[in-house]
Design an enzyme around this catalytic site. Structure first.
Site, short mmCIF file in Angstrom:
data_model
loop_
_atom_site.label_atom_id
_atom_site.label_comp_id
_atom_site.label_asym_id
_atom_site.label_seq_id
_atom_site.Cartn_x
_atom_site.Cartn_y
_atom_site.Cartn_z
N ALA A 281 0.85 -1.19 0.00
CA ALA A 281 0.00 0.00 0.00
C ALA A 281 0.88 1.23 0.00
O ALA A 281 1.34 1.67 1.04
CB ALA A 281 -0.92 -0.01 1.21
N CYS A 282 1.12 1.77 -1.17
CA CYS A 282 2.17 2.76 -1.36
C CYS A 282 1.60 4.15 -1.64
O CYS A 282 0.40 4.33 -1.77
CB CYS A 282 3.08 2.34 -2.51
SG CYS A 282 3.61 0.61 -2.42
#
Length: 476
Positions: free
Chosen positions: A6-7
């Site tokens: 989850a960037c």
């Protein structure tokens, strides 16, 4: 086995950056706080038959072309169990790639074009693309063909850049995707949610898309809007998770770069393409990627109400395994174009170290990372983890010293790049590559010395901050 990534991604056109160069950047966030990574240079190959990749996470496997360019990569150390996830790099054609920004399609579109369980996923997407592309646009087209051939088992968005252009590609179903060129005078931010908005199918210079996507949408009545073709509205999601996990990160990045623009952190309509009245620096990007809603009531390290402090997911996290800014320059002599600014600690507290991409090797402290912490090891990953943990442990006491440490290093980094550019400009070919490889080693040594000194100082000061103390009469 798979793990959620989850960037947060930032893309900057060359006329929007301080240096007149393209910039793409991303935090590589993993599910667990400790997923050790290393940084190495993958050598080029020519005429090699039988090269093959196979994922330990699904049944995907494929042959590689016989020829491939040298490129940098930041993979997992435990590749046998967690997969490669090479994440980011610049190849010898000065094409940069960062992969991937996890992106989620909605149930309507996925019902008709479901994800392909054994398709090409993030763990091998760099291996399958970066060694073979010659421009950012070529990267979009090349990866698009791979997705057509193999399908995608997850929603993945990919950043590409070269010296002239920046592209953002969103793969949202098993086979469908759209890519947009970021205007030269603009920037964009994405955070695990479909970001691209209106698509102009007449503008092939600035948009690209999967074969048949318009027919797919029309035939299956997927466009909820009465007018226009908004990719976010058609393929994206907008739920409670988005409002607390995703959109606030975009809002805060806009807040840093465009504080004059009124926006709400839970808005579903935050614009993808943004313009500022100032030029964006590496330090600006570092500030955003290391941020935690600083100086707002949503800062988990602040003094606001507990509900506010825990309301939104910050950008910079302890599970950010690497953070990077990939810079490709067109205003320097040949061979000096690519610089990867790489951070292996918490981006809130650790530096983005500049590495020239025209190199054949990386310092062992970066290329060799133990799976577990060993105080005697020379690992950069674990050194920066220690430095970050100590800074956070007494945040109020240590944060100013941390800022001073980072400010001094960035001053040194800019001086290093200027001097290295000057000296390397007199060289060419293998001689230049050797010089830049050695220069990378030197900046690592300088950074390591400064970081160890800061760790020493924090340990000594931390001992004085212990609560296991008592004022005593010296005469007792």
């Amino acid at each position: 086995m798979n793990y959620e990534s989850a960037c947060t991604s930032i893309l900057v056109g060359k006329k929007a950056s301080l240096y007149g160069t393209t910039l793409i950047a991303r935090n590589d966030d993993t599910f667990l706080p400790l997923t050790p990574q290393r940084f190495y240079m993958h050598p080029a190959w020519k005429g090699e038959k039988g090269l093959h990749v196979k994922s330990p996470l699904n049944k995907f496997e494929a042959d590689l072309p016989e020829n491939g360019y040298r490129y940098g990569a930041v993979p997992n150390v435990d590749r046998d169990h967690l997969g490669d996830y090479e994440e980011s790099g610049i190849n010898e054609k000065n094409v940069a790639m960062s992969a991937t920004e996890s992106t989620y399609g909605n149930e309507r579109t996925l019902a008709i074009d479901p994800l392909v369980v054994d398709g090409l996923d993030e763990d091998l997407i760099v291996n399958m693309t970066l060694p073979f592309i010659e421009s950012a646009r070529h990267g979009v087209e090349y990866l698009g063909q791979l997705i057509k051939q193999y399908g995608s088992p997850a929603g993945n968005s990919v950043l590409f850049s070269d010296k002239d252009s920046v592209w953002y590609m969103e793969i949202v179903t098993g086979h469908h995707w759209v890519a947009q060129r970021i205007p030269d005078d603009a920037y964009a931010v994405a955070a695990n949610q479909v970001a691209i908005q209106q698509v102009d199918f007449e503008d092939t210079d600035n948009f690209a898309w999967s074969e048949g996507i318009r027919e797919f949408v029309d035939d299956n009545k997927l466009n909820p809007d009465k007018t226009g073709w908004n990719f976010r509205h058609i393929f994206g999601t907008m739920n409670e998770k988005d409002r607390h996990y995703n959109t606030p990160r975009v809002w805060y990045a806009h807040h840093i770069l465009n504080p004059e623009v009124p926006e709400e952190p839970e808005s579903a309509e935050l614009p993808f393409i943004m313009h500022t009245d100032h030029l964006i620096s590496v330090e600006d990007i570092a500030q955003i990627l290391g941020s935690h809603y600083n100086e707002t009531r949503f800062d988990p390290m602040g003094h606001g109400d507990e509900k506010d402090r825990l309301r939104y997911r910050p950008i910079g996290l302890n599970r950010t395994q690497n953070s990077h800014v990939l810079q490709v320059r067109d205003n320097v002599p040949e061979g000096l174009e690519g610089i990867m600014w790489l951070n292996l600690g918490y981006p809130a507290f650790s530096p983005y170290v500049p590495f020239y991409s025209n190199a054949t090797d990386t310092d062992p402290s970066y290329s060799e990372t133990p799976l577990k912490m060993d105080i005697d090891s020379k690992s950069a990953y674990w050194m920066f983890r220690m430095q970050s943990m100590l800074t956070e442990s007494h945040y109020a006491k240590f944060i100013q010293n941390n800022r001073d440490y980072l400010t001094a290093l960035y001053r040194d980094y800019h001086a290093f790049v200027a001097e290295t550019d000057k000296e390397a400009a007199e060289l060419s070919g293998k001689e230049q590559t050797k010089f830049l490889t050695e220069a990378n080693y030197k900046i690592v040594a300088h950074t390591t010395a400064a970081t160890k000194q800061q760790i020493n100082n924090m340990v000594m000061e931390g001992i004085n901050l212990s609560q296991l103390t008592f004022d005593m009469d010296k005469n007792l």
